[in-house]
Enzyme design. Sequence first.
Site, short mmCIF file in Angstrom:
data_model
loop_
_atom_site.label_atom_id
_atom_site.label_comp_id
_atom_site.label_asym_id
_atom_site.label_seq_id
_atom_site.Cartn_x
_atom_site.Cartn_y
_atom_site.Cartn_z
N ASP A 34 39.64 -33.67 37.77
CA ASP A 34 39.48 -32.19 36.86
C ASP A 34 40.63 -32.26 36.12
O ASP A 34 41.33 -33.78 36.22
CB ASP A 34 39.64 -30.66 37.46
N ASP A 36 43.75 -30.27 34.35
CA ASP A 36 45.26 -28.97 34.58
C ASP A 36 44.76 -29.32 35.93
O ASP A 36 44.13 -28.77 36.59
CB ASP A 36 44.38 -28.31 33.91
N ASP A 211 41.23 -29.11 41.27
CA ASP A 211 42.26 -27.88 42.01
C ASP A 211 41.55 -26.65 41.74
O ASP A 211 42.04 -25.47 41.84
CB ASP A 211 43.57 -28.16 41.27
#
Length: 861
Positions: A34, A36, A211
């Site tokens: 991922d 961000d 996350d």
Amino acid sequence: MTEAMPDGPMMSAQKVDARLRELARVPVLLVACDYDGTLAPIIDNPDEARPLRESVAALRQLAAMPDTHVAVISGRALRDLAALSRLPEEIHLVGSHGTEFDVGFANDLSPEQREQRDRVLEALNDIARRDHGFIIEPKPAGVAFHYRKADPEIAAVAVDEVLNGPGRWDGVHVKAGKMVVELSVLSLNKGDALDRLRTDVSAEAVMFAGDDVTDEDAFARLAGPDFGLKVGAGPTLAHARLDDPQTVAQMLAQLAERRRAWLVGEHALPIERHSLLSDQRTVALVTADASVNWMCHPRADSPAVFAELLGGARAGHFSISRHDDSPPISHRYLDGTMITETRWSDVTVTDYLDCSDQRPFQPAGRTNLIRAIVGTGRIRIEFAPRLDFGRAPTGLHAIENGLEVVGAAETMILLSPGVRWEIIGDGPHQTAIADVQLDGTPLEIVLRLGVHWRPYRSDLTESDRRNVTASHWQSWAKGLTLPSVASEEVERSALVLKALCHQPSGAMLAAATTSLPEVLGGVRNWDYRYCWPRDASMSAAALLALGSSQEASDLLDWLLDRVEHLPSPEQLRPVYPLVGDEALPEAVLPELAGYAGSRPVRIGNAAEHQVQLDVFGPVVDLAWRMCEAEITLSERHWEVVKAVVGAVATRWQEPDHGIWEERRPPRHHVHSKVMCWMAVDRAVKIAERLDPELASYWRPLRHQIAADVVENGWNEHRHSYTTAYGSDELDASLLWIGLSGLLPPTDTRFVSTLKAVESELRDGQTVYRYRHDDGLPGTEGGFLICASWLIEAYVLIGQLEDARALFDRYLDLCGPTGLLPEQYDPASERLLGNHPQAYSHLGLINAAIALSRTTSGSEHR
């Protein structure tokens, strides 16, 4: 369905480290993350989120590695992701939670979908006007509603309105993330994107780190060797947890370092620093620091049990070291044997393949690898067998006085009385480790392979077995007539050729290994663990020249078996397995990184499908040498000769692929024609003794081939014979136009050809096969046997000083225990190719014999 793990740690740091090691060795790896919160820290203004430089550096390194693919799968629009991340084009970028692989993909939306997307944007803009902390992020297939900076109470009301308003419209799909809700007119997610990427790059394992809640779609798709890493807190389907983007950067750097080490061979030991063990049924290689890193079972051309040589420690090894990892003082062969001794100041390890059961009718698939240890030091033993080159799970089971290998088709037992083993997991395999304090009492460890047929003979001590094995080699070596030149090196070379003989069948190996590179890091990696009738005949002829005839007789028996199984003798293949006539389909082992990162690792050899007419010459030359040595040629062997001449008569005018097995269309190779002539010439000489009428019948054929070569092989422009009719190329095998006797040494055309080969192909102490483009990338080293041919040619034309000087430099290339691989690269000053190579050792023998026949040969070392 897989259940999400609660918040908190899920896997120990040690286990995470072990999984990363496994991933680093996957043949084709996909690393996906991922953006961000994973590569870039979460900040209040998403437009300023930049990836950590350490993460970018690690991703760049990974993406530059062979068979390693990197992707970033983000909720951001693809255009924004590319602008923010500034990642290179070799890294796959996927935006909008997996829906956006191409910047222009929104053009593929239907008119209804575009209209629905615009309605959603309008509705979310209306809601966002209630608080300045809301941020609207338009995307090609949807809209993201960010509320991280909004008042929490207002945000809660707004989110509820989003979810129960446009979020419930037909054709709208909701994705909830960290302080963001995304509405899309497409239903794809990060799991779908991961599956697509996996398929596109044919990944055999995937590592994914993320996350966000939306990353759970990707974690849900992971299985088998895949590894998922959750960044931060929260329930997850991932396997392990990382604290923050900084920890992700450290993990990626660690993975990149380990994968690079695996791909480049993890500190590959120089090829020549490996010693050969043999019981004439199979072979093994042991390093100068007492690690068995190559062994196949039940034959040398079977799958490997230990393959560290080609795949690093994880591919299987059997090592003995001092507890402090100090290097040995010495590593040598016991005189006149194939028994090695590795010595530290307080420990000595003696290794050999047991020859004490070399009796008639003994099953050919039984082998004892004996490791005898004596001393007073503390040692560490690691036993890590890996079945089928590590492709098959390999377990270990403790038994009385040792270990049993679990998963093998045949029984494999390690007898180690008094040794306490710790068995640890290593991915799908197990490894046994023991720390032993020696007290002066000899310690015997025996790996018994293929032992189902009979119990271990307890009436023989290790000392008995060692003495019998030593006698097996020494008694044979003592029967040799060694030349006055380099007698020690010649004896070692003869022992190597003897060790490459497969006693049960009579076949002879071209080399003990597969895929040791001809170019470091390149693709010129071939499997030489088979019997080439040409190479084997030349090896047997070299031993015959030293006075040992059994190998020649056994090989001719083996060849007759091959011929008798053919519809006609001219269909003799260039290469065969050691036993039988099965095909040798060429395949790649992607699980192995290759020696020093030289991939692919191959098994099998496609040369079996080539036409190589030169094979006939050395076969009949061997039979003639037996006659010259006053060894009676049996009726069966005479049948081999007649069959080969018949094949030559049928096929000598055809083009072929030649001795160098170039993977190009067939040509009329001069060397192949010369070898056809040599086959008939030697057959005529034999027939003059056995059947004069047949000799008269064959002489016109001999003359016809010679005339054809002399007329069509010569290139007036080059003042030399050339590789093929009508070609301008040179190759070292052209020296055989004189070495074979087709032209006399005084013939100016032979001398001119020698000078051309010397000028164009010699580089210091080595001679290249050829310099022309053969269709493969990379420049290989010089072939050692080509240097030996040049030495013999120098002797023929009387350039004795040149011959002696080149031979001295040839000897300088021998490894610490006298072994030689196939090639030497003067640029890198590295010995290359499969090891030990029969060609290189028979070349040394023949060159030494040629020099010994000169008047001053006795003065040479």
